[in-house]
Enzyme design. Structure first.
Site, PDB file in Angstrom:
ATOM      1  N   GLU A 190      11.892 -52.980 -38.062  1.00 13.65           N
ATOM      2  CA  GLU A 190      11.927 -52.538 -36.659  1.00 13.65           C
ATOM      3  C   GLU A 190      11.393 -53.626 -35.725  1.00 13.65           C
ATOM      4  O   GLU A 190      10.422 -53.429 -34.987  1.00 13.65           O
ATOM      5  CB  GLU A 190      11.135 -51.242 -36.499  1.00 13.65           C
ATOM      6  CG  GLU A 190      11.809 -50.071 -37.216  1.00 13.65           C
ATOM      7  CD  GLU A 190      11.184 -48.710 -36.929  1.00 13.65           C
ATOM      8  OE1 GLU A 190      10.036 -48.655 -36.468  1.00 13.65           O
ATOM      9  OE2 GLU A 190      11.864 -47.691 -37.173  1.00 13.65           O
TER      10      GLU A 190
ATOM     11  N   GLU B 164      16.469 -45.956 -42.856  1.00 18.08           N
ATOM     12  CA  GLU B 164      15.462 -44.915 -42.611  1.00 18.08           C
ATOM     13  C   GLU B 164      16.119 -43.789 -41.844  1.00 18.08           C
ATOM     14  O   GLU B 164      16.784 -44.027 -40.822  1.00 18.08           O
ATOM     15  CB  GLU B 164      14.288 -45.424 -41.769  1.00 18.08           C
ATOM     16  CG  GLU B 164      13.328 -46.320 -42.491  1.00 18.08           C
ATOM     17  CD  GLU B 164      12.108 -46.675 -41.643  1.00 18.08           C
ATOM     18  OE1 GLU B 164      11.678 -45.852 -40.809  1.00 18.08           O
ATOM     19  OE2 GLU B 164      11.603 -47.790 -41.819  1.00 18.08           O
TER      20      GLU B 164
HETATM   21  C1  BGP Z   1       9.479 -46.061 -38.669  1.00 22.68           C
HETATM   22  C2  BGP Z   1       8.740 -46.969 -39.593  1.00 22.68           C
HETATM   23  C3  BGP Z   1       8.263 -46.349 -40.843  1.00 22.68           C
HETATM   24  C4  BGP Z   1       7.994 -44.869 -40.789  1.00 22.68           C
HETATM   25  C5  BGP Z   1       8.861 -44.086 -39.837  1.00 22.68           C
HETATM   26  C6  BGP Z   1       8.388 -42.697 -39.495  1.00 22.68           C
HETATM   27  O1  BGP Z   1       9.272 -46.435 -37.375  1.00 22.68           O
HETATM   28  O2  BGP Z   1       9.512 -48.086 -39.953  1.00 22.68           O
HETATM   29  O3  BGP Z   1       7.241 -47.146 -41.348  1.00 22.68           O
HETATM   30  O4  BGP Z   1       6.689 -44.546 -40.842  1.00 22.68           O
HETATM   31  O5  BGP Z   1       9.062 -44.741 -38.640  1.00 22.68           O
HETATM   32  O6  BGP Z   1       7.347 -42.743 -38.569  1.00 22.68           O
HETATM   33  P1  BGP Z   1       6.019 -41.932 -38.787  1.00 22.68           P
HETATM   34  O7  BGP Z   1       5.490 -42.379 -40.093  1.00 22.68           O
HETATM   35  O8  BGP Z   1       5.117 -42.292 -37.680  1.00 22.68           O
HETATM   36  O9  BGP Z   1       6.407 -40.510 -38.776  1.00 22.68           O
END
Ligand code: BGP
Length: 474
Positions: free
Chosen positions: A182, A371
């Site tokens: 990201e 993701e």
């Molecule tokens: C993205 C990241 C991840 C992951 C996901 C969910 O932005 O790449 O590392 O954590 O988001 O976010 P969160 O864990 O805050 O729910």
């Protein structure tokens, strides 16, 4: 397309070579935060998540990430469960601080390298293809303290050394790589993204981003040299902003908002800064140091584009309305037509089809969804079982749209859900927000047996993979 009894039946199965799996990040699963000579990372200094200020670590503070789900010691059990679901790929990240604990050493840490060897060998036993992120929301803390993070041009060489070390060591085991997770999040979380501390200016942030973009390109070049049969991609937070109304000014505002993050993809896929960004820099008085060598380096573009997708939002040209409506973590305004998760992330399966088509139309490079998932509170029933129909429904609806996008002609390499096993969240470093098909007995105060158990979604995903998507409900 095939015909059956004179009616046309569209074959909407996912392609046979499509990669199915899940995605993890080192700092959210491994734990063992000081084991085998690992150095402290930016993530270790942010026990309350990527948006909170860093804390000094004197040895007695509590962070859920210190042990996390102890993947460092339990990876064999977890990989066996992933294999049981039928995974053909697993996205992991390598902790830079396991390989170069302070970031600037001339020789890597053998103990760290050896651990990832074991991990890749275990994946190979099950024919699970690793997809490896070089830097997922972490970097050596020493590089922040001693060099000022990515604001310092020296970081480019340190990162290139780190990446070359990995390519040489794992070149025969890993054929799919990603540079920075990201990369566009640096605008929202500068410490996590580019190692810049509080008080940095927008010029500082874009200069650091520039160094990171150059490093990303040099690493693409290194990967092509050292592992000619590998592919390396970028990784974007795939946001999508809609106009809050159909007023042309709102439409243009949304267009500009999308460009704020598309800029990263434009540089990484097209190899140069786009004109609209140069105009933005001029108008904001942002003067960057960009050398002729930098410009040449940027020409090494990625082989494919990977991205995360969780939510969409809106934008308006009306500053009063912008102030009045509460935005989500990405400062997008809420969409009155969409429902939200328990964390206020607006759920928009069709938006994923739009985004896939947008990226494909824009770059004509293969895409990879690395993701996607639903963070929710899972409550075991009296038998200790979790019936996470809400997660199944979220993933089902998104996958239906992914399949539509493939029908639209989008070239898609694969799909990895975020958090196939419960892990520590990035934004608030909590464990209450669970994403997994596999439940982990870990509680917010760090108690729990860390025992793994299968949720209802485990069997659902297994079926989706086995049937190449035929089991999805339209
Ligand atoms: C993205 C990241 C991840 C992951 C996901 C969910 O932005 O790449 O590392 O954590 O988001 O976010 P969160 O864990 O805050 O729910």
């Amino acid at each position: 397309m095939s015909t059956n009894n004179n009616s046309t039946v569209v074959n909407k199965l996912f392609p046979k070579h499509f990669l199915w799996g899940g995605a993890l990040a080192a700092n959210q699963v491994e734990g063992a935060y000081l084991t085998d000579n690992k150095g402290l990372s930016t993530s270790d200094m942010l026990p309350n998540g990527i948006f909170s200020p860093p804390v000094a670590r004197q040895g007695n503070e509590f962070s859920l990430k210190d042990v996390a789900i102890d993947f460092y010691h339990r990876y064999q059990e977890d990989i066996a469960l992933f294999a049981e679901m039928g995974f053909t790929t697993l996205r992991i990240s390598i902790a830079w601080t396991r390989i170069f604990p302070h970031g600037d050493e001339s020789e890597p840490n053998e103990a760290g390298l050896a651990w990832y060897d074991k991990l890749f060998d275990e994946l190979a036993r099950y024919n699970i293809q690793p997809l490896v992120t070089l830097s997922h929301y972490e970097m050596p803390w020493a590089l922040v303290e001693n060099y000022g993070g990515w604001g310092n041009r020296k970081l480019i060489a340190f990162f290139e050394r780190y990446a070359r070390t990995l390519f040489k060591r794992y070149g025969d085991k890993v054929k799919l790589w990603l540079t920075f997770n990201e990369i566009n999040m640096s605008l929202e979380a500068p410490l996590t993204g580019v190692g810049l501390q509080e008080g940095c200016s927008i010029t500082d942030i874009y200069q650091a981003i520039h160094h990171q973009l150059v490093a990303s390109s040099l690493v693409v070049k290194a990967c092509h040299e050292l592992i000619p049969d590998a592919k390396i991609g970028n990784m974007l937070l795939g946001g999508l902003t809609y106009p809050l109304s159909c007023q042309p000014a709102d439409v243009f505002q949304a267009f500009q908002e999308n460009r704020r993050w598309q800029f990263f993809g434009d540089v990484q896929c097209r190899g140069a800064y786009p004109g609209y960004m140069q105009r933005y820099f001029r108008e904001q008085g942002i003067e960057l140091t960009i050398t002729a060598d930098d410009i040449a380096a940027l020409r090494h573009t990625v082989d494919f584009i990977s991205f995360s997708y969780y939510m969409t939002g809106c934008a308006t040209a009306d500053p009063e309305l912008t102030k009045k409506l509460r935005g989500n973590i990405l400062s997008m305004l809420p969409n009155p037509h969409l429902a939200s998760s328990e964390w206020g992330w607006q759920i928009d399966p069709l938006g994923l089809r739009t985004l896939l088509n947008t990226l494909w139309d824009r770059y004509q490079k293969p895409l990879f969804i690395v993701e996607n998932g639903l963070g929710a509170i899972d409550k075991p029933d009296e038998n200790g079982e979790i019936h996470d129909d809400y997660r199944i429904s979220y993933l089902n609806d998104h996958l239906v749209q992914v399949r539509e996008a493939i029908e639209d002609g989008v070239e898609l390499m694969g799909y990895t859900t975020w958090g196939p096993i419960d892990l520590i969240s990035a934004s608030k470093a909590e464990v209450t927000k669970r994403y997994g098909f596999i439940y982990v007995d870990l509680q917010p105060d760090g108690s729990g047996s860390l025992k793994r158990s299968r949720k209802k979604s485990f069997w659902w995903y297994q079926q989706v993979i086995k049937t190449h998507g035929a089991s999805l409900q339209q």
